[in-house]
Design an enzyme around this catalytic site. Structure first.
Site, short mmCIF file in Angstrom:
data_model
loop_
_atom_site.label_atom_id
_atom_site.label_comp_id
_atom_site.label_asym_id
_atom_site.label_seq_id
_atom_site.Cartn_x
_atom_site.Cartn_y
_atom_site.Cartn_z
N LYS A 156 5.49 25.50 -23.32
CA LYS A 156 5.56 25.88 -22.31
C LYS A 156 5.33 25.71 -21.20
O LYS A 156 4.94 24.78 -20.61
CB LYS A 156 4.63 27.82 -22.87
CG LYS A 156 4.82 28.40 -23.47
CD LYS A 156 3.69 29.44 -23.93
CE LYS A 156 4.33 30.27 -24.87
NZ LYS A 156 5.39 31.64 -24.19
N ASP A 213 -1.35 36.33 -25.91
CA ASP A 213 -0.49 36.96 -27.32
C ASP A 213 -1.12 37.89 -28.25
O ASP A 213 -0.21 37.74 -29.47
CB ASP A 213 0.17 35.36 -27.12
CG ASP A 213 1.87 35.40 -27.33
OD1 ASP A 213 2.55 36.45 -26.95
OD2 ASP A 213 2.09 34.63 -28.51
N GLU A 252 7.38 31.69 -32.09
CA GLU A 252 6.83 31.54 -32.97
C GLU A 252 5.87 32.93 -34.01
O GLU A 252 6.02 32.86 -34.93
CB GLU A 252 5.80 30.74 -33.14
CG GLU A 252 4.47 31.38 -32.27
CD GLU A 252 4.45 31.73 -30.84
OE1 GLU A 252 3.93 33.41 -31.00
OE2 GLU A 252 5.64 31.92 -30.60
N ARG A 310 7.69 35.62 -34.20
CA ARG A 310 8.46 36.51 -35.29
C ARG A 310 8.17 36.02 -36.67
O ARG A 310 8.10 36.35 -37.95
CB ARG A 310 9.58 36.41 -34.71
CG ARG A 310 10.59 34.54 -34.83
CD ARG A 310 11.77 34.47 -33.48
NE ARG A 310 11.68 35.16 -32.61
CZ ARG A 310 11.83 35.55 -32.25
NH1 ARG A 310 13.56 34.69 -31.84
NH2 ARG A 310 12.09 35.13 -30.65
#
Length: 499
Positions: free
Chosen positions: A279, A290, A351, A353
């Site tokens: 990122k 997250d 990631e 998922r």
């Protein structure tokens, strides 16, 4: 801080402050009229000076009002009586706290009359949750101890004695939901060097000790994950020294009224660097959030246990950390998921998922009737819906409608998005069953389509909370969403009666 419900004579209340409402054009509420009569028109005489118009945002503190035992009376502007809605009501309550909390006021009595917010149940519940939210303090890891408020107790005056029972029920529910929201916020706001996947598993195990009669927790470590074939989940954590842990929280209520097994799965990426598809540095520190999906599931299970809901609920905290390292998974890798389906990795920053897909497959062993996953999954959802509305996806219309109903009740906004077959084509792969990311369009939808491939055996819904789970900027921090919505969903499944 303690909350109390009672029906009282306001002029006889020995307290630090009584809060009553005033409407536009200086129209007094019934509670304000009562105090005015008791004080021989003292309040009316002060209002005539023009210091309060009754508009939203107006407040006027009165001291030593004749024949009133309270030390103070706070008049709060509520705007036009027939235009008060949930959003304005929350703003009104926030204004009262702003006027009070910096003063040496420890005990408060609220007597809000002539405000029609649904029924007494929702009136009291929204009051308590709004006041608690206004008083919430983010945990700071420093040596500075600043006391934000002196408030010790808040009493809510119920005008009609017949409403006392339902008001007390509303208070009980509100305090349990606030406990859930506060626990979610506190967990989400922790820095990632403290809150890692192992720490999440410790928090889950604490629940089994606190609620030992109703909660059992099983921790799935990396050794067990390998035995289960959770290769997608494992791959995400390969680049980090903090190994993945999946916490399985099983809540069993007493005198169960709903035989359905309800399961929640929360994305628990305690830090997401993006992996090799790294990122941008700007705002990367916010990737500690997250794991807000896992925190929301954790909080929701707390509410179920606090209220002893007559349900069977399973919560999975999918703890993991996505870092760059010599063992990180790569773009181009092909992973075999727990379901046996293969996934081509096109982007290691897609990631969440991968962690969720194996968690969703793991849930099959419990034969759940309903599964709801909660995840800060895609920036595309933020682009589509902004920071006020979460995305809803589902393979079952009834479940979708139940969540939308809970959303309307709690004012925690969600919006339903499609899972049409055309979107699934975006995930086509030449070398695997499908890829882990689409071609750049409809990213929130293609991510949900990916998850749907692992939910064929039960009714499933996905909440993408990437835009709503936390706030950036000066007042940054976790919001605690969508905990109240999930709590309300469970209350509705419990057949609670509110009026």
């Amino acid at each position: 801080m303690n909350f109390f419900i009672k029906s009282c004579f306001l002029d006889k209340e020995k307290t630090d402050c009584i809060v009553v409402s005033v409407f536009e054009l200086s129209e007094l509420s019934d509670s304000a009229i009562y105090l005015d009569k008791c004080s021989n028109g003292h309040i009316t005489s002060l209002i005539k000076l023009g210091d309060i118009q009754g508009k939203i945002g107006d407040t006027l503190m009165l001291y030593k009002v004749p024949k009133i035992l309270s030390k103070r009376i706070l008049l709060v502007g509520c705007g036009k009586k027939d235009e008060i809605n949930i959003i304005r009501f929350k703003k009104i309550l926030k204004n009262t706290i702003h006027a009070i909390k910096k003063k040496s006021i420890t005990n408060i009595v609220y007597s809000f009359s002539n405000i029609n917010i649904d029924n007494i149940y929702w009136m009291i519940r929204r009051m308590v949750l709004s006041l608690k939210e206004s008083l919430y303090e983010t945990i700071k890891i420093n040596n500075i101890n600043i006391k934000n408020t002196n408030i010790h107790s808040i009493t809510l005056n119920i005008i009609k004695k017949n409403d006392l029972f339902i008001a007390k029920t509303a208070l009980k529910h509100a305090l349990a939901i606030d406990h859930a929201i506060t626990s979610t916020k506190n967990l989400s706001n922790l820095p990632p060097n403290i809150c890692n996947p192992l720490y999440l598993s410790y928090k889950a195990q604490e629940l089994s000790k606190k609620y030992e009669n109703n909660i059992v927790v099983e921790i799935i470590d990396i050794k067990k994950m390998k035995e289960l074939g959770m290769n997608a989940y494992i791959a995400v954590g390969n680049g980090s020294k903090n190994k993945p842990f999946m916490s399985v929280i099983k809540y069993s209520g007493n005198n169960i009224v709903n035989k359905k097994i309800i399961a929640f799965v929360g994305k628990g990426l305690t830090f997401d660097s993006g992996g090799i598809s790294i990122k941008p540095a700007l705002h990367m520190h916010e990737m500690k959030y997250d794991m807000c999906g896992a925190a929301a599931v954790y909080g929701t299970l707390i509410m179920a246990a606090e209220l002893q809901l007559p349900l069977t609920v399973i919560g999975i905290l999918s703890g993991c950390e996505n870092m760059v390292g010599s063992h990180s998974f790569r773009p181009g890798d092909v992973l075999t998921t727990m379901s046996g389906q293969t996934v081509e990795i096109l982007n290691t920053d897609a990631e969440g998922r991968l962690v969720l897909c194996d968690s969703l497959t793991y849930l099959e062993r419990f034969s759940p009737d309903i599964v709801i996953d909660v995840a800060t999954l895609t920036g595309a959802c933020v682009t589509a819906l902004g920071e006020s509305v979460s995305g809803l996806f589902s393979n079952n219309e009834e479940l979708s409608n139940q969540l939308l109903h809970a959303s309307q009740e709690t004012d925690d906004k969600i919006w339903s998005l499609p899972l049409f077959s055309e979107y699934h084509k975006e995930l086509n792969s030449d070398i695997a069953d499908f890829s882990n990311i689409g071609r750049g369009k409809a990213g929130a939808i293609t991510a949900a389509c990916f998850l749907s491939k692992f939910t064929k055996k039960y009714n499933w819904a996905h909440l993408d909370i990437a835009g709503t789970a936390w706030k950036s900027g000066k007042k940054s921090g976790a919001t605690g969403r969508p905990v109240e919505l999930l709590c309300q969903f469970l209350l509705n499944q419990s057949n609670y009666i509110y009026n």
